[in-house]
Design an enzyme around this catalytic site. Sequence first.
Site, PDB file in Angstrom:
ATOM      1  CG  MET A 185       2.856  -2.178  -1.749  1.00  0.00           C
ATOM      2  SD  MET A 185       3.474  -1.732  -0.174  1.00  0.00           S
ATOM      3  CE  MET A 185       2.883  -3.114   0.754  1.00  0.00           C
ATOM      4  CD  GLU A 186       6.079  -4.278   1.709  1.00  0.00           C
ATOM      5  OE1 GLU A 186       6.297  -3.197   1.264  1.00  0.00           O
ATOM      6  OE2 GLU A 186       6.004  -4.202   3.165  1.00  0.00           O
ATOM      7  CG  HIS A 222      13.298  -2.398   0.788  1.00  0.00           C
ATOM      8  ND1 HIS A 222      13.949  -1.924   2.233  1.00  0.00           N
ATOM      9  CD2 HIS A 222      12.124  -2.491   0.989  1.00  0.00           C
ATOM     10  CE1 HIS A 222      12.948  -1.740   2.929  1.00  0.00           C
ATOM     11  NE2 HIS A 222      11.802  -1.750   2.458  1.00  0.00           N
ATOM     12  CD  GLU A 223       9.651  -2.513  -1.744  1.00  0.00           C
ATOM     13  OE1 GLU A 223       9.038  -3.198  -1.132  1.00  0.00           O
ATOM     14  OE2 GLU A 223      10.190  -1.510  -1.635  1.00  0.00           O
ATOM     15  CG  HIS A 227       9.228  -5.806   2.746  1.00  0.00           C
ATOM     16  ND1 HIS A 227       9.383  -5.530   4.046  1.00  0.00           N
ATOM     17  CD2 HIS A 227       9.353  -4.657   2.449  1.00  0.00           C
ATOM     18  CE1 HIS A 227       9.508  -4.076   4.400  1.00  0.00           C
ATOM     19  NE2 HIS A 227       9.476  -3.712   3.250  1.00  0.00           N
TER      20      HIS A 227
END
Length: 851
Positions: A264-265, A298-299, A302
């Site tokens: 989770m970012e 990816h995170e 973000h």
Amino acid sequence: MSDFTPRYLADYCEANFSIATVELTFALDEYKTRVTNRMKLTRVKDDNQPLVLDGEHLTLVAVLIDDQALNVDDYQVSDSCLTISTDRKEFMLEIITEINPVENTALEGLFKSGDAYCTQCEAEGFRRISYYLDRPDVMATFTTKVIADKVKFPYLLSNGNKVAEGDLADGQHFVQWHDPFPKPCYLFALVAGDFDVLSDNYRTGSGRDVALEIFVDKGNLHKADHAMASLKHSMKWDEETFGLEYDLDIYMIVAVDFFNMGAMENKGLNVFNSKFVLADETSATDVDYFNVEAVIAHEYFHNWTGNRVTCRDWFQLSLKEGLTVFRDQQFSADMHSAAVTRIQNVRVLRSMQFAEDAGPMAHPIRPEKVIEMNNFYTLTVYEKGAEVIRMIHTLLGAEKFRQGIDLYFARFDGMAVTCDDFIDAMADASSVDLNQFKRWYQQAGTPQLQVSEHYDAVNSQYQLTLEQSNGKNLPLHIPVGIELISGAEQTNHSQLLQLTKQKQTWTFSDYQQKPVLALLTGFSAPVRTQFSQPDQDLQLIMTRAADTFCRWDAGQKLLTTYIVQAMEQPALNLPDNLFQVFEEILTSDMSAAFKAEQLTLPNFSELADTIEEVDPIALLNAIDSVKQRIAEVLAPLFLEQYQKNSATVYANDGDAIGKRALKNICLSYLATLSEHQHVLAEQYQHANNMTDTLATLNLAASQHHKGFADMMNDFEHKWTDTPLVMDKWFAIQASVNSDSIYDRLSALTSHPLFSLKNPNRARALIGAFSQNNPRYFHCASGRGYEFLIEQLRLLNDINPQVASRLITPLIQFKSLDKGRQTLIKTKLELFMQQVDLSKDLQEKLDAALAS
Ligand code: B3K
Ligand code: ZN
């Protein structure tokens, strides 16, 4: 009782209050954490509507407006909200609530993972922490004070920068954090615990120093190096590729064992499933290494695509997810083989997203109706969403795409926006008309492309006709990359066609012979193609196309044809040219990693996607028999390549990883032949890395290897204290290809290390069984379906989000033969009657049974 009322995109309305600042204080306690939430509120619309705050599973202690406690008749509390009647325009609202982290097995809001406290707020978990306007377009500046026992919880973390800390009475201490960037509450995070910390530093392109910290369970420090290196690579890549720098002075990542998804970012404080942080060669496979890097990236990405510019409402989820997946895919392609990375992206899409898009939960990448938002973190929003961004990239070209991204940030930095805002920025910056393209955001389903060719020898003209169809949907704007391979000149012609009508024809002149068409170069659009090409054309594409995706895809098509034929005629003789193709692959000068992809047969799900109402057992038998036949004919070659690519010394560079992949795919063919099964046991004994060990165990599980039980005992003994590796052990157990599987599963559910409260463990056993063991999952007796339903019954109460993920193979029953459809439906109907379902499962079951 949950509220099953759907919400609609069309009903979007701005909130009637804005929140400028939030000051939170957490007094952490296992069963009774006290949360004090002071907010500065301003009425946005000039009306006297009450303030309605979201809140679930909260015990309300007090409500104060401008420091005056409210009387009980000034507000109303329900299961899902707190309604406050006031006519003030601007005021300080203070709300005190109590929450219970230990009993929070849904792992949304504040919960315990082992000894640590942590939070998960996206999509709507903040309402389990305090009453709030829990929607992404309400953005506020957060200051967070965390109070806890100093010995047990030396690290108290939240978003932003640390602004104060100190000791308190009774062995307690506090730390206060301030995040200068206004954010929606879904990006809020808190972590408290005792960890080992890997610290490092990154200097940004503009010369700012950023402290990097990765927090892991004690004893795991040596497993955080790869995550740290991945983070630094990501930071550099985003500066170089998109000109995007990190914006705070500190970036923290915490790895926890109990987590519903990958990571989770949260702003400045990412919380990760430990699966995507921890890696060393003995415990992690090459695929694990790849995934750690991809999820870290990816995170991190973000921070701009998601945090600096966020979503107006949750229907716009693909605004941040599709774009960020595209970014992480491009990053992976740059860090590794672009060709292999692309093939793997396409495999995911074809084997899972296409099925979702054809199933009862099919939705456009921007859904229009949602009951439980967590049900929409889907392959469609993420992976198809990324394909849609990729198509924009293809249509605009890299340079204009970058200009579009620059304009997007120039216009919307600090705001909560829509997918249309994004596309408009792309269109405005590039002057490319994307109006019709917007339909990709509105229409569900995988479009089908029908291809027909006409060759006119007299005029040396080749004509190509493409026709698109997708139920009643309107024609889409589809970029179709093609390559024409012509025998005579041996020079290929590549072109990007733009299909905008339902049917279009293109004419190509000066072809003395009919060229061979390589279609959908780079997989330029997420579509299915209907185009049968003779074997020799496919073989030509495999060796002569410049486009590596098409080379690979041609081989997959060839194999698909014969596997599907073998389903209908079990005694089918495979043609010699198929073996020739394999020989050519094995001896070609392509990279080892690419060859490994070419030698991998299309998997069960990819094949099932091409067949209507498939009999799974017949399909599995066909796959097995084709594989075995290829192995029989080419055994010496597989053995030679197996030996040639076996390294004695471990390395984890691209070349070594590719060779391991190739070696292990050769082993998978050899393992189908009894005379070569001893190679499995030998590899298990001598393996010096997890990739090789796991390859042997998986093959031993599927090939009835006589040494399987001993290997598994040895493995369990060795890794019993390493949760991530024990997840692998459970997953292999669940994929054993034997009639004893149901007894095995029931023994595993009472294994001392099994717990449904741990999502990774639940997925390892239940998910692996339903996805990796199709022969027994789809057993005609229905026992496989019963096992899954039984586990869902338990998980429905423990963790609805995890249950809702795991139910997927049961709701996609329309793709199966009629007998199995009825079997599953009957069982699901009974399940629905017996259980008080969570919103998550109810939404999916309603959709499945209505269809
Ligand atoms: N944004 C989170 C996913 C949240 C899922 C909530 N059910 C991780 C990610 O996509 O990066
Ligand atoms: Zn994401």
